[in-house]
Scaffold this active site. Structure first.
Site, PDB file in Angstrom:
ATOM      1  CB  CYS A   1      -0.947   0.002   1.200  1.00  0.00           C
ATOM      2  SG  CYS A   1      -0.133  -0.275   2.791  1.00  0.00           S
TER       3      CYS A   1
ATOM      4  CG  HIS B   1      -4.144   0.339   4.516  1.00  0.00           C
ATOM      5  ND1 HIS B   1      -3.438  -0.360   3.563  1.00  0.00           N
ATOM      6  CD2 HIS B   1      -5.266   0.794   3.878  1.00  0.00           C
ATOM      7  CE1 HIS B   1      -4.090  -0.341   2.422  1.00  0.00           C
ATOM      8  NE2 HIS B   1      -5.196   0.362   2.588  1.00  0.00           N
TER       9      HIS B   1
ATOM     10  CG  ASN C   1      -8.446   1.610   1.466  1.00  0.00           C
ATOM     11  OD1 ASN C   1      -7.378   1.139   1.098  1.00  0.00           O
ATOM     12  ND2 ASN C   1      -9.207   1.025   2.370  1.00  0.00           N
TER      13      ASN C   1
END
Length: 388
Positions: A170, A329, A347
């Site tokens: 990520c 994250h 996201n």
């Protein structure tokens, strides 16, 4: 070096419990005050004005401070948990105790997530192509894949929405999203389709350009893809993984694996700044929770966004207190809503996962309870120019 370094978890917990108690007391006082104001035998404009003042301002202020104290108490529990895990032999701390303090969350699950996110080798055995679904070109959806069909125009790069896939990269994909918002032309210029059907991708190592070749057969089926939005009704397949296409992020992801690897573990877990620097070739300003006052303010975030600087943030590895955020994250910062006092995050998992594709986080939760690290990239005009 001798002496104690770090915090005492017992003291942190005791202070957190005191904050929670006083927060509960403030909430009760506000409710008692409102009840007393409503029950007093007094009528007229002054009475109405006073009751309205107590309800709208005093009781609300007490309630807000109550929430703040309770949140700060929980933040201290979180720091105690981090300290306990860092100091313990097995890196786990007191599971039952922290599960109770942190609101019933499984402490073992939380710390396992954090360890997987931060460990240098998160998997016991090397991650293989087969564990990532095999080759995309061997999959049913990829059997007729033609590299020339991948739209690498700046318009497509700016419009495409990310779907992360199974790799824990990520930090890289959020940086790609942020760079695509800042200067999609730069990314388009840094991917070239060669006559032999492979791509050349320009990444940066310490600010110096590195050209990496990517072959279509290297791309894993469960890697990053461009989410196809509005792909039809459920009976037509709908918005599903199989409908997602190979996009610029798929090629960049494999380029990073080839450059940093060759193992897939090479792209699992890194800082927000590292992703921005690998992609843009320019220094990124980094900050983390250890710098205390080093995190940018809402005004600074807003200014950086107005300058089209890419911004990414990492959530708390233990447990962010916004339930729409995943722990450990990295998200892209896409905007700031000054009116509501919220920071808007995107996201890289995209939509259709168990977490929303867009999250709005109130600023009072942002750094105190959710975000531990920020990366702010260079201005687009400085992309590719090396360290400042």
């Amino acid at each position: 070096m001798t002496g104690f370094l770090g915090a005492d978890p017992e003291q942190l917990i005791a202070q957190g419990q005191a904050m929670e108690r006083h927060g509960t007391r403030l909430q009760a006082l506000g409710e008692e005050l409102s009840t007393a104001a409503r029950s007093v035998s007094w009528t007229g404009p002054d009475a109405d004005s006073l009751r309205e003042e107590i309800s709208a301002r005093v009781a609300t202020a007490l309630s807000d401070e109550s929430i703040r104290l309770e949140n700060c108490g929980r933040a201290l529990y979180r720091h105690a948990a981090q300290q306990d895990a860092a100091s313990s032999v097995d890196g786990r701390g007191d599971s039952a105790r922290y599960a109770e303090l942190l609101g019933g969350e499984s402490w073992s699950d939380i710390i396992d997530t954090a360890q997987d996110a931060w460990a240098a080798t998160p998997f016991d055995d090397p991650l293989t192509l087969e564990e990532l679904g095999g080759r995309y070109t061997d999959s049913p959806e990829g059997k007729d894949f033609d590299p020339a069909d991948v739209d690498l125009s700046p318009e497509a790069i700016a419009d495409q929405r990310m779907r992360q896939g199974s790799l824990g990269d990520c930090w890289l994909l959020a940086a790609l999203m942020a760079a695509a918002q800042s200067d999609p032309q730069f990314l388009a210029d840094n991917i070239t389709l060669r006559e032999d059907g492979t791509w050349d991708v320009t990444l940066y190592e310490d600010g110096e350009p590195v050209v990496v070749t990517v072959e279509p057969d290297q791309i894993a089926r469960d890697g990053a893809r461009a989410e196809v939005r509005g792909a039809g009704e459920e009976e037509d397949g709908g918005n599903t993984w199989e409908n997602d296409e190979i996009g610029y992020m798929s090629i960049y992801e494999q380029a990073a694996i080839n450059h940093l690897g060759p193992d897939y573990e090479s792209v699992i877990a890194d800082t927000p700044s590292a992703g921005l620097e690998l992609i843009t070739g320019a220094d990124a300003d980094g900050s983390d929770i250890l710098s205390w006052n080093g995190q940018p303010s809402m005004e600074q975030l807003e200014t950086a966004l107005s300058q089209k600087r890419p911004i990414t943030v990492m959530t708390d590895p233990i447990m962010p207190f916004n339930r729409d955020l995943s722990s450990a994250h990295v998200y892209q910062v896409t905007g700031v809503d000054r009116e509501s006092g919220e920071v808007i995050l995107s996201n890289p998992w995209g939509d259709g996962s168990d977490m929303p594709g867009e999250v709005r986080v109130p600023l009072n939760f942002f750094y105190d309870n959710s975000i531990v690290m920020t990366g702010v990239g260079a201005r687009p005009e400085d992309f590719g120019k090396g360290p400042s």
